[in-house]
Design a protein around this motif. Structure first.
Motif, PDB file in Angstrom:
ATOM      1  N   THR A 457       4.315  -3.204  13.072  1.00 52.35           N
ATOM      2  CA  THR A 457       4.921  -4.539  13.099  1.00 52.35           C
ATOM      3  C   THR A 457       4.450  -5.366  11.917  1.00 52.35           C
ATOM      4  O   THR A 457       5.251  -6.035  11.246  1.00 52.35           O
ATOM      5  N   MET A 458       3.140  -5.348  11.649  1.00 52.68           N
ATOM      6  CA  MET A 458       2.604  -6.125  10.526  1.00 52.68           C
ATOM      7  C   MET A 458       3.127  -5.604   9.190  1.00 52.68           C
ATOM      8  O   MET A 458       3.304  -6.367   8.241  1.00 52.68           O
ATOM      9  N   ASN A 460       6.055  -4.606   8.630  1.00 53.50           N
ATOM     10  CA  ASN A 460       7.388  -5.198   8.471  1.00 53.50           C
ATOM     11  C   ASN A 460       8.343  -4.288   7.694  1.00 53.50           C
ATOM     12  O   ASN A 460       8.958  -4.689   6.705  1.00 53.50           O
ATOM     13  N   ASN A 461       8.451  -3.036   8.159  1.00 52.20           N
ATOM     14  CA  ASN A 461       9.352  -2.053   7.550  1.00 52.20           C
ATOM     15  C   ASN A 461       9.012  -1.732   6.100  1.00 52.20           C
ATOM     16  O   ASN A 461       9.868  -1.288   5.339  1.00 52.20           O
ATOM     17  N   ASN A 462       7.751  -1.946   5.708  1.00 53.02           N
ATOM     18  CA  ASN A 462       7.339  -1.663   4.339  1.00 53.02           C
ATOM     19  C   ASN A 462       6.323  -0.525   4.363  1.00 53.02           C
ATOM     20  O   ASN A 462       5.222  -0.671   4.890  1.00 53.02           O
ATOM     21  N   LEU A 463       6.706   0.609   3.793  1.00 61.49           N
ATOM     22  CA  LEU A 463       5.870   1.805   3.852  1.00 61.49           C
ATOM     23  C   LEU A 463       4.532   1.597   3.154  1.00 61.49           C
ATOM     24  O   LEU A 463       3.486   1.993   3.662  1.00 61.49           O
ATOM     25  N   ARG A 464       4.557   0.963   1.997  1.00 63.30           N
ATOM     26  CA  ARG A 464       3.304   0.769   1.255  1.00 63.30           C
ATOM     27  C   ARG A 464       2.317  -0.079   2.057  1.00 63.30           C
ATOM     28  O   ARG A 464       1.133   0.243   2.149  1.00 63.30           O
ATOM     29  N   ASN A 465       2.799  -1.171   2.649  1.00 64.25           N
ATOM     30  CA  ASN A 465       1.912  -2.018   3.450  1.00 64.25           C
ATOM     31  C   ASN A 465       1.336  -1.254   4.638  1.00 64.25           C
ATOM     32  O   ASN A 465       0.165  -1.424   5.002  1.00 64.25           O
ATOM     33  N   PHE A 466       2.170  -0.426   5.255  1.00 65.90           N
ATOM     34  CA  PHE A 466       1.696   0.370   6.392  1.00 65.90           C
ATOM     35  C   PHE A 466       0.585   1.321   5.958  1.00 65.90           C
ATOM     36  O   PHE A 466      -0.457   1.441   6.620  1.00 65.90           O
ATOM     37  N   LEU A 467       0.785   2.011   4.837  1.00 63.87           N
ATOM     38  CA  LEU A 467      -0.220   2.959   4.361  1.00 63.87           C
ATOM     39  C   LEU A 467      -1.521   2.253   3.982  1.00 63.87           C
ATOM     40  O   LEU A 467      -2.613   2.770   4.229  1.00 63.87           O
ATOM     41  N   ILE A 468      -1.415   1.061   3.385  1.00 66.10           N
ATOM     42  CA  ILE A 468      -2.621   0.304   3.050  1.00 66.10           C
ATOM     43  C   ILE A 468      -3.402  -0.027   4.313  1.00 66.10           C
ATOM     44  O   ILE A 468      -4.638   0.103   4.358  1.00 66.10           O
ATOM     45  N   LEU A 469      -2.720  -0.448   5.374  1.00 65.82           N
ATOM     46  CA  LEU A 469      -3.395  -0.738   6.643  1.00 65.82           C
ATOM     47  C   LEU A 469      -4.101   0.504   7.191  1.00 65.82           C
ATOM     48  O   LEU A 469      -5.250   0.430   7.641  1.00 65.82           O
ATOM     49  N   CYS A 470      -3.417   1.644   7.129  1.00 64.44           N
ATOM     50  CA  CYS A 470      -4.003   2.881   7.655  1.00 64.44           C
ATOM     51  C   CYS A 470      -5.184   3.338   6.807  1.00 64.44           C
ATOM     52  O   CYS A 470      -6.249   3.712   7.337  1.00 64.44           O
ATOM     53  N   TYR A 471      -5.018   3.322   5.483  1.00 62.32           N
ATOM     54  CA  TYR A 471      -6.079   3.817   4.609  1.00 62.32           C
ATOM     55  C   TYR A 471      -7.302   2.900   4.626  1.00 62.32           C
ATOM     56  O   TYR A 471      -8.433   3.368   4.504  1.00 62.32           O
ATOM     57  N   LYS A 472      -7.071   1.597   4.783  1.00 56.04           N
ATOM     58  CA  LYS A 472      -8.197   0.672   4.929  1.00 56.04           C
ATOM     59  C   LYS A 472      -8.985   0.994   6.207  1.00 56.04           C
ATOM     60  O   LYS A 472     -10.211   0.875   6.249  1.00 56.04           O
ATOM     61  N   THR A 473      -8.260   1.388   7.247  1.00 54.87           N
ATOM     62  CA  THR A 473      -8.933   1.773   8.496  1.00 54.87           C
ATOM     63  C   THR A 473      -9.848   2.970   8.259  1.00 54.87           C
ATOM     64  O   THR A 473     -11.007   2.989   8.708  1.00 54.87           O
ATOM     65  N   LEU A 474      -9.346   3.976   7.535  1.00 58.57           N
ATOM     66  CA  LEU A 474     -10.171   5.144   7.230  1.00 58.57           C
ATOM     67  C   LEU A 474     -11.375   4.760   6.374  1.00 58.57           C
ATOM     68  O   LEU A 474     -12.478   5.283   6.551  1.00 58.57           O
ATOM     69  N   GLU A 475     -11.156   3.832   5.448  1.00 57.23           N
ATOM     70  CA  GLU A 475     -12.230   3.380   4.557  1.00 57.23           C
ATOM     71  C   GLU A 475     -13.335   2.671   5.344  1.00 57.23           C
ATOM     72  O   GLU A 475     -14.525   2.947   5.158  1.00 57.23           O
TER      73      GLU A 475
END
Length: 652
Positions: A457-458, A460-475
């Motif tokens: 949801t955050m 907002n249909n943007n793949l790059r933003n989604f990946l940044i959220l996921c990769y920050k979680t891993l970091e």
């Protein structure tokens, strides 16, 4: 077993950070067949916001990938679509303007320059094809081919593929040097763009194996060109047909349709308009986002292949990925990786934290004191009181329409029977905003910003933003020595804050208005955050605004600012939600991109909106600090002085 991950691969969230050859790194999007790019007979105009996948798509069709050395088998039909991805060099193209030379002459120069660039890419493509697994052309055949047409355009031009490539690259260097010294040097003679490229394609087609060769040029970020350059390329687009088709990509829909001649281009006759944002929105993007993340994890773990990679790389298995059982499986994996807590669970967890329970107790006491009530906070915090109801008490007790004794009676009823006002409306309408307000002074890690569905949801249909959220979680998980999934809610919400902060800092790089856009986001987010702090919380979860009053219409510079904010995805344009004013239905709502919500600790859900005037909007985007603070005081007139201070907290 722990899977070793190469974190540097996961840091690549922009297509520009990948090599030219992305074979094996591109995953077939669900809308792929609808694009029909390989069978195109005319140009396309591809639009989409930052992070929607435009550039990665074009790199997939570029010759570096289509004829990759990593590709073991290449069908003969691949020669029908030889792609060239050309990203506009904004700084260099901007220098091809003015400087004592008339625009008409620059048009001729730019057309020749573009043709030279594409001719060089065509020869590089031929070399790449000859060195690939493509069976129809090898290096010996290419070496035997003579580009006889080159000499017709340039005296002394060599005809061999390798020699001609070196000759053209030298000519390009001379041209670049002339651009830097237009007054001191004679202009090098360049061949005419379109005709020269078509002639070289014709020479290649002399080989029977290349008889169907067609060149598809994809010009990325065409909106960044000088207007006359856009007109030159519009002419290329208008006259595109096999074997040379020129297409564009842009963050915005085409607006400048003029060519360098008397004609103009239009979507009906000259090109197909492909809006990737709309394609993605209509194709269950959350499943595709999950596939991309999980597939990148496999690549980062040095898996050359895996069941996941096999299916997402294969065009033939696209239909299989649309099946409900497959999609349920993928989403299920992601929900296990990124678990969430329900609002009710968050409320219960919060009250087990002594610091948070103390904050709640003080808020209840203050509300009762302000209402001159004889009740105490202790009477509300009785044994067995429902946590999800307790958390909403500060908002409810500050409302003059609600009598504290009635709220207490309803709390007892709800805690005992699960019925009453808390059950029907109070919890549903106020719990999310109340949790945000409870955590706001306590910590940056509010659990509401966790869970796969929330991340989607955050994004907002943007793949790059989604990946940044996921990769920050891993970091963050790695920094806390908890690298294995599932990732805790605490880790996820800390990562959401970090990602949001990073993306806000990045705004200053967004074009000519970058810094102004960044300040605008900080101001708007701070206003929403302060309004959330309203004790009565009569308008919880505000993250939208609409401009529906004022003594004048929006001016050109204000329209231009909104257009830039929309183009870079800072604002999301929405159809109007319910308006208190009852003004006409043509009013537009603008939502602050939910990716910024964790930084301000505001809601990412589209709920309430703030109605402002044209004059207030002008102060918001163009006013100085004094103007802004005057605006903030006006908007926050219902807040206490302490709460109103929040309006200025985040502007440093």
């Amino acid at each position: 077993m722990t899977m070793q991950i190469d974190a540097s691969l996961l840091a690549k969230t922009r297509a520009e950070e990948h090599e030219a050859d992305v074979w094996g790194e591109f995953f077939i999007p669900p809308y792929f067949d609808q694009l029909a790019l390989t069978t195109a007979t005319k140009s396309v105009f591809i639009t989409g916001k930052r992070g929607c996948g435009k550039t990665m798509l074009l790199k997939y069709f570029d010759y570096h990938t289509a004829f990759s050395k990593r590709r073991e088998q290449i069908p003969a039909s691949e020669i029908d679509h030889v792609g060239v991805y050309w990203r506009v060099d904004t700084q260099f193209c901007s220098s091809l303007n003015h400087r004592g030379i008339e625009e008409g002459e620059w048009s001729v120069v730019f057309e020749s320059y573009f043709g030279l660039v594409i001719a060089i890419e065509l020869l590089h493509a031929a070399k790449t094809i000859a060195q690939s697994a493509f069976q129809e052309l090898d290096e010996a055949k290419l070496a035997s081919l003579a580009f006889l047409s080159a000499g017709d355009y340039m005296d002394g031009a060599p005809t061999g593929a390798g020699d001609l490539l070196r000759y053209l690259e030298s000519l390009r260097r001379k041209f670049t040097t002339w651009v830097s010294n237009v007054k001191a040097m004679a202009r090098p003679v360049l061949p005419p763009g379109r005709h020269f490229v078509l002639s070289l394609i014709g020479d290649l087609r002399e080989l029977p194996e290349l008889a169907t060769l067609s060149l598809f040029v994809y010009v990325d970020e065409v909106e960044n060109l000088v207007p006359y350059q856009r007109h030159v390329l519009n002419a290329f687009l208008k006259h595109s047909q096999r074997p040379l088709i020129v297409s564009f990509t842009s963050k915005e829909h085409p607006s400048d349709n003029q060519t360098s001649g008397p004609e103009s281009i239009n979507a009906t006759h000259d090109y197909r308009l492909l809006d990737l944002d709309k394609f993605l929105e209509a194709s269950k993007p959350t499943t595709f986002f999950a596939e991309v993340f999980l597939s990148n994890l496999d690549i980062a773990a040095s898996l050359a292949t895996s069941p996941r990679l096999d299916i997402v790389r294969s065009h033939d298995r696209l239909a299989e990925r649309q099946g409900p059982s497959y999609q349920k499986e993928v989403i299920g994996i992601m929900r296990k990786h990124f678990p969430e807590m329900s609002d009710k669970q968050i409320a219960a967890s919060a009250l087990r934290e002594p610091a948070l329970k103390d904050i709640l107790t003080r808020k209840i006491s203050k509300a009762l004191k302000d209402r001159a009530s004889k009740l105490s906070a202790h009477e509300f915090l009785f044994e067995g009181a429902a946590p999800e109801a307790l958390v909403t008490l500060p908002a409810l007790l500050n409302r003059e329409t609600l009598v504290p004794e009635k709220v207490l009676a309803e709390l007892h009823r709800f805690s005992a029977e699960g019925k009453g006002s808390f059950d029907t409306t109070w919890v549903h309408n106020n719990l999310f905003g109340s949790i945000l307000e409870l955590y706001r002074p306590f910590a940056r890690e509010c659990p509401l910003y966790s869970g796969f569905d929330t991340l989607a949801t955050m994004a907002n249909n943007n793949l790059r933003n989604f990946l940044i959220l996921c990769y920050k979680t891993l970091e963050v998980a790695d920094l806390r020595d908890e690298p294995e999934a599932p990732y805790s809610v605490d880790i996820q919400c800390r990562a959401a804050y970090d990602a949001s902060e990073q993306l806000i800092k990045e705004i200053r790089t967004f074009g000519r208005l970058g810094e102004q856009l960044r300040v605008f986001v900080l101001r708007l987010g701070s206003i929403f955050r302060a309004l959330q702090a309203s004790p009565a919380m009569s308008e919880p979860e505000q993250n939208q605004f609409t401009i529906n009053s004022g003594g004048r219409a929006l001016q050109a510079e204000e329209h231009a600012f909104i257009a830039e904010a929309l183009r870079f995805g800072i604002l999301v344009e929405q159809q109007e939600t319910k308006s208190k004013s009852g003004v006409g239905l043509d009013i537009v709502d603008y939502q602050l991109n939910p990716i910024y919500a964790p930084y301000f600790q505001i809601s990412y859900r589209r709920k309430r909106k703030l109605e402002i005037s044209v004059e207030q909007f002008h102060m918001l985007i163009m006013g100085n600090e004094t103007d802004y603070r005057e605006l903030a005081r006006g908007l926050a007139r219902q807040l206490s002085d302490a709460d109103a201070v929040q309006l200025g907290l985040l502007l440093s």
